[in-house]
Design a protein around this motif. Sequence first.
Motif, PDB file in Angstrom:
ATOM      1  N   LYS A 164      61.535 -37.901  11.472  1.00 43.75           N
ATOM      2  CA  LYS A 164      60.366 -38.603  12.009  1.00 43.75           C
ATOM      3  C   LYS A 164      59.182 -37.665  12.218  1.00 43.75           C
ATOM      4  O   LYS A 164      59.330 -36.519  12.617  1.00 43.75           O
ATOM      5  N   LYS A 165      58.029 -38.236  12.032  1.00 41.77           N
ATOM      6  CA  LYS A 165      56.803 -37.474  12.180  1.00 41.77           C
ATOM      7  C   LYS A 165      56.659 -36.969  13.613  1.00 41.77           C
ATOM      8  O   LYS A 165      56.311 -35.807  13.843  1.00 41.77           O
ATOM      9  N   ALA A 166      56.972 -37.849  14.565  1.00 46.17           N
ATOM     10  CA  ALA A 166      56.792 -37.472  15.974  1.00 46.17           C
ATOM     11  C   ALA A 166      57.638 -36.245  16.316  1.00 46.17           C
ATOM     12  O   ALA A 166      57.183 -35.349  17.035  1.00 46.17           O
ATOM     13  N   ASP A 167      58.863 -36.199  15.781  1.00 44.22           N
ATOM     14  CA  ASP A 167      59.731 -35.061  16.066  1.00 44.22           C
ATOM     15  C   ASP A 167      59.167 -33.780  15.477  1.00 44.22           C
ATOM     16  O   ASP A 167      59.247 -32.711  16.084  1.00 44.22           O
ATOM     17  N   SER A 168      58.606 -33.901  14.272  1.00 46.74           N
ATOM     18  CA  SER A 168      58.065 -32.703  13.650  1.00 46.74           C
ATOM     19  C   SER A 168      56.859 -32.199  14.445  1.00 46.74           C
ATOM     20  O   SER A 168      56.667 -30.992  14.613  1.00 46.74           O
ATOM     21  N   GLU A 169      56.073 -33.125  14.963  1.00 46.88           N
ATOM     22  CA  GLU A 169      54.895 -32.709  15.751  1.00 46.88           C
ATOM     23  C   GLU A 169      55.328 -32.059  17.055  1.00 46.88           C
ATOM     24  O   GLU A 169      54.727 -31.075  17.517  1.00 46.88           O
ATOM     25  N   LYS A 170      56.392 -32.601  17.649  1.00 42.37           N
ATOM     26  CA  LYS A 170      56.911 -32.011  18.876  1.00 42.37           C
ATOM     27  C   LYS A 170      57.377 -30.582  18.612  1.00 42.37           C
ATOM     28  O   LYS A 170      57.135 -29.669  19.385  1.00 42.37           O
ATOM     29  N   HIS A 171      58.036 -30.417  17.472  1.00 40.81           N
ATOM     30  CA  HIS A 171      58.538 -29.095  17.096  1.00 40.81           C
ATOM     31  C   HIS A 171      57.386 -28.110  16.949  1.00 40.81           C
ATOM     32  O   HIS A 171      57.438 -26.976  17.431  1.00 40.81           O
ATOM     33  N   ILE A 172      56.320 -28.556  16.321  1.00 41.86           N
ATOM     34  CA  ILE A 172      55.161 -27.673  16.138  1.00 41.86           C
ATOM     35  C   ILE A 172      54.549 -27.314  17.487  1.00 41.86           C
ATOM     36  O   ILE A 172      54.191 -26.164  17.748  1.00 41.86           O
ATOM     37  N   ALA A 173      54.481 -28.314  18.360  1.00 42.90           N
ATOM     38  CA  ALA A 173      53.902 -28.066  19.689  1.00 42.90           C
ATOM     39  C   ALA A 173      54.736 -27.042  20.457  1.00 42.90           C
ATOM     40  O   ALA A 173      54.187 -26.185  21.162  1.00 42.90           O
ATOM     41  N   ASN A 174      56.058 -27.126  20.306  1.00 41.53           N
ATOM     42  CA  ASN A 174      56.929 -26.235  21.074  1.00 41.53           C
ATOM     43  C   ASN A 174      57.086 -24.855  20.454  1.00 41.53           C
ATOM     44  O   ASN A 174      57.122 -23.843  21.152  1.00 41.53           O
ATOM     45  N   TYR A 175      57.234 -24.835  19.134  1.00 37.54           N
ATOM     46  CA  TYR A 175      57.590 -23.561  18.502  1.00 37.54           C
ATOM     47  C   TYR A 175      56.531 -23.055  17.542  1.00 37.54           C
ATOM     48  O   TYR A 175      56.698 -22.012  16.919  1.00 37.54           O
ATOM     49  N   GLY A 176      55.463 -23.786  17.357  1.00 39.23           N
ATOM     50  CA  GLY A 176      54.452 -23.368  16.397  1.00 39.23           C
ATOM     51  C   GLY A 176      54.864 -23.725  14.975  1.00 39.23           C
ATOM     52  O   GLY A 176      55.920 -24.313  14.740  1.00 39.23           O
ATOM     53  N   GLY A 177      54.031 -23.349  14.021  1.00 42.55           N
ATOM     54  CA  GLY A 177      54.322 -23.659  12.626  1.00 42.55           C
ATOM     55  C   GLY A 177      53.336 -24.673  12.075  1.00 42.55           C
ATOM     56  O   GLY A 177      52.511 -25.221  12.817  1.00 42.55           O
ATOM     57  N   THR A 178      53.429 -24.903  10.784  1.00 39.75           N
ATOM     58  CA  THR A 178      52.506 -25.839  10.154  1.00 39.75           C
ATOM     59  C   THR A 178      53.294 -26.833   9.322  1.00 39.75           C
ATOM     60  O   THR A 178      54.304 -26.483   8.724  1.00 39.75           O
ATOM     61  N   PRO A 179      52.814 -28.060   9.292  1.00 38.61           N
ATOM     62  CA  PRO A 179      53.511 -29.033   8.453  1.00 38.61           C
ATOM     63  C   PRO A 179      53.373 -28.660   6.974  1.00 38.61           C
ATOM     64  O   PRO A 179      52.314 -28.205   6.554  1.00 38.61           O
ATOM     65  N   VAL A 180      54.456 -28.819   6.238  1.00 40.15           N
ATOM     66  CA  VAL A 180      54.372 -28.625   4.792  1.00 40.15           C
ATOM     67  C   VAL A 180      53.693 -29.868   4.235  1.00 40.15           C
ATOM     68  O   VAL A 180      54.197 -30.965   4.344  1.00 40.15           O
ATOM     69  N   LYS A 181      52.539 -29.659   3.676  1.00 34.77           N
ATOM     70  CA  LYS A 181      51.719 -30.800   3.247  1.00 34.77           C
ATOM     71  C   LYS A 181      52.380 -31.557   2.105  1.00 34.77           C
ATOM     72  O   LYS A 181      52.955 -30.960   1.213  1.00 34.77           O
ATOM     73  N   PRO A 182      52.273 -32.845   2.144  1.00 35.90           N
ATOM     74  CA  PRO A 182      52.884 -33.636   1.080  1.00 35.90           C
ATOM     75  C   PRO A 182      52.364 -33.243  -0.302  1.00 35.90           C
ATOM     76  O   PRO A 182      53.072 -33.376  -1.281  1.00 35.90           O
ATOM     77  N   GLU A 183      51.118 -32.732  -0.341  1.00 34.68           N
ATOM     78  CA  GLU A 183      50.560 -32.401  -1.657  1.00 34.68           C
ATOM     79  C   GLU A 183      51.336 -31.251  -2.289  1.00 34.68           C
ATOM     80  O   GLU A 183      51.408 -31.115  -3.490  1.00 34.68           O
ATOM     81  N   SER A 184      51.904 -30.406  -1.448  1.00 39.32           N
ATOM     82  CA  SER A 184      52.546 -29.223  -1.996  1.00 39.32           C
ATOM     83  C   SER A 184      53.934 -29.558  -2.505  1.00 39.32           C
ATOM     84  O   SER A 184      54.437 -30.653  -2.360  1.00 39.32           O
ATOM     85  N   ALA A 185      54.525 -28.567  -3.073  1.00 37.77           N
ATOM     86  CA  ALA A 185      55.891 -28.559  -3.566  1.00 37.77           C
ATOM     87  C   ALA A 185      56.584 -29.910  -3.665  1.00 37.77           C
ATOM     88  O   ALA A 185      56.497 -30.603  -4.678  1.00 37.77           O
ATOM     89  N   LEU A 186      57.203 -30.264  -2.562  1.00 41.47           N
ATOM     90  CA  LEU A 186      58.206 -31.312  -2.597  1.00 41.47           C
ATOM     91  C   LEU A 186      57.742 -32.662  -3.066  1.00 41.47           C
ATOM     92  O   LEU A 186      58.383 -33.297  -3.874  1.00 41.47           O
ATOM     93  N   ALA A 187      56.620 -33.058  -2.500  1.00 43.39           N
ATOM     94  CA  ALA A 187      56.277 -34.468  -2.662  1.00 43.39           C
ATOM     95  C   ALA A 187      55.915 -34.821  -4.096  1.00 43.39           C
ATOM     96  O   ALA A 187      55.496 -35.921  -4.362  1.00 43.39           O
ATOM     97  N   LYS A 188      56.067 -33.893  -5.008  1.00 45.47           N
ATOM     98  CA  LYS A 188      55.678 -34.174  -6.386  1.00 45.47           C
ATOM     99  C   LYS A 188      56.261 -35.503  -6.870  1.00 45.47           C
ATOM    100  O   LYS A 188      55.527 -36.457  -7.065  1.00 45.47           O
TER     101      LYS A 188
END
Lengths: 314, 453
Positions: B427-451
């Motif tokens: 879930k998006k909300a969980d990933s945002e919580k993770h960023i808030a707590n531990y830092g980091g950046t979302p892997v943008k859909p445009e990159s790598a995977l979402a091809k």
Amino acid sequence: MDSQSNAAIRTAEALVDTSAKPSGTEATPDACVSAELSPPEEKSQVQSRTPVMIWFRTSGPRYLVRIMALVAAVLLWELASDNGFSFYVNFENIPAPSVVGAALGAELAGQEFYLHILHSLERVAIAYVMAVVLGVVIGVAMGRSRWAEDIILPYIELLRPIPAVAWIPLAILMLPTEQSSIVFITFLGALFPVILNTVHGVEQTNGLLVRAARSLGASRTAILWHVVLPGAMPSIVAGLAIGMGVAWFSLLAGEIISGQYGIGYYTWNSYTLIQYPQIIIGMLTIGGLGTLCTLLVRKGCSPLLKWQARGGRS
Amino acid sequence: MKSSSTLATITLCGSLALFAGTVSAETIRVGIGHQSMVTNTVSGGIVLEKLDLLKKHLPTTGRYENVKYDIVFRDYDSGPPITNQMLANKLEFGVMGDYPLIVNGAKFQETGRQETRFIGLTGYNLRGTGNGIVVPINSSVQSLADLEGKALSVPVGSAAWGMTLKALSEAGLSGKVQIVNQSPAVGVANIQAGRIDAHADFCPWSEIMEFRGTGRKIYDGSEAGIPTFHGIVVRERYAKQYPEVVEGVLKATLEAQKWIQENPMEAAVKVSEWTGVEKEVLYLYFSEGGITTAEASIKPEWIEAMKYDLDLLKREVGVPDLDFDRWVDDTYLRAAYQAMDLDYDALVSSVVDTQPNNPALKPAEIWFSDKGIVTFESVADMLAAADSADTPIYATYVYDNLTGLKLFGKAAYLVRGDDGEVVAFLKKADSEKHIANYGGTPVKPESALAKAY
């Protein structure tokens, strides 16, 4: 195709005639068909006094027989279900009429059931009105213009045999809402009989009458309005009655996707929960509503056919 | 004249001989109603049919020596038609999901004339994954709460429906979300066309929508915490008459389950050929750490879950009562396990569960079109490999950082930490919580995977 559909239409006309004119007139060509179907005693009693008396004398016993036939069927069904009749046809798991009746009582006491019926009536009404307007217009165009017929007929012949259920996936994709998808499927069911019977009626127009009207100086519009349409009316009315019946059975297919209300949805949903009494209630309700609506169409259209009785006697 | 009477005699004798032949060799029908589209049921239906496993396991000795089997497989898109056929004595076995199974048992008991027995599982997920709520891919809805005042469709009377009711009531949304009854096919089409706000469904529909890129899962069945499973019922009279046949069918099911567990990739490819469900979706279910555990034992957890389900069915849609003690019968299954030299009781007490960062599983996989499945030590490695891959990729798989659920890489929310490591979220909300707590950046859909995968 023509001879077959002709025969079907004739029979339908005959049915329209018997119900529209219970006293049994005999002079019009259509009435000849109806006379064949109705028993001979009707003829001899035409001279009786009041219409009500006539009805009781002639049709009364026949309705009694009809009701008794239904009652007998229900009794047999009850016996078969209660005793688990199973000889090729198996009634063991078919709920008896008494069980169905109890379930029906429960449904009638609640509100849901009426909501289902109201939603279905609404859908059929919208779809049917659209089908009638469009069907008669297209049918008259096809009947009057060879061009129109050549362009439209292939579509109709191709699309007509497609069962309503098959349209479900496309109806979902093409139309914006659930309601419109269901109305579309119902509409398609009603449309084709209306078109084909209208075409048939218009094409049957007596050329002599058209030439007579033309020689009297009638315009094309006047001929259409005063000669062609009245002449086609018996066939159109038959188409309207058939269309109403087909609309109801297409509705069930459409309402599979309804998701919430509608008598077709009610029936289908009962199947997914294996509720056989409710399934039977749904089936009979659709049958009953279909019959009722067809009857209303015939009654509603009978003023349009008055010319027949008058003209026929001359 | 003479010749014609001779001919008649010959014909008569011939037909009599034929008739006598059929009488001496008893024919036993083995009619199985299954749902090939539903991933959890394949080991009781389509796999048996296509690998011809019944022939191998149906009894042929003793009283079955001269028996002919009339094997019938019928494929349906839901459970109720199967129950209908079984009530009409036209099928002996039914493979269906937990809710339809209960309706089957209850409806049969209600007749008072004949009953069914619940004899084994085809597949399960302890937490209830497989059921899920999906919204159109471009929807702004990210959580259950966002559904307030909106419409949600679900096949009423299915496990997904039970999950939805529980989820909504736990979120305090009962009555605030309009629930509409819709079959999977229609629901999926509606999601694709964006005509409904959300659709809840059972396996494998949520994942199919995710894979096709038409829908996005906002609620996973595991959050409701009720196990979901599919199983087999048999008509009781038939089972009494031919217990060895029932045992044979179960043995065949056990072999099918073994085949799936040991060859998840091959099973995914084959079942995809047979059913049309995308192989990438099936691998998500069949693979180790995946959604389905194909194992047949009847555990106390399942009975508990079904009691909960039955209460719901009774309350909401008036399903009659079901006596579980009579209905659940594992004797046939025990016999089958014994015949296959397997310890039934040990299996009963072992339950496969998902766990976050499971040490037994590699954190990421890629399914290459040529090399097949390749596992990676980290999600970051997998992303790099996916980026530099020169052969087409069918799909990538990762695990949710919080629950350990197996996800499509392309459907996961990935976060790249400051140390370069990547973690995945459902879930998006969980990933945002993770960023808030531990830092980091979302892997943008445009990159790598979402091809594409």
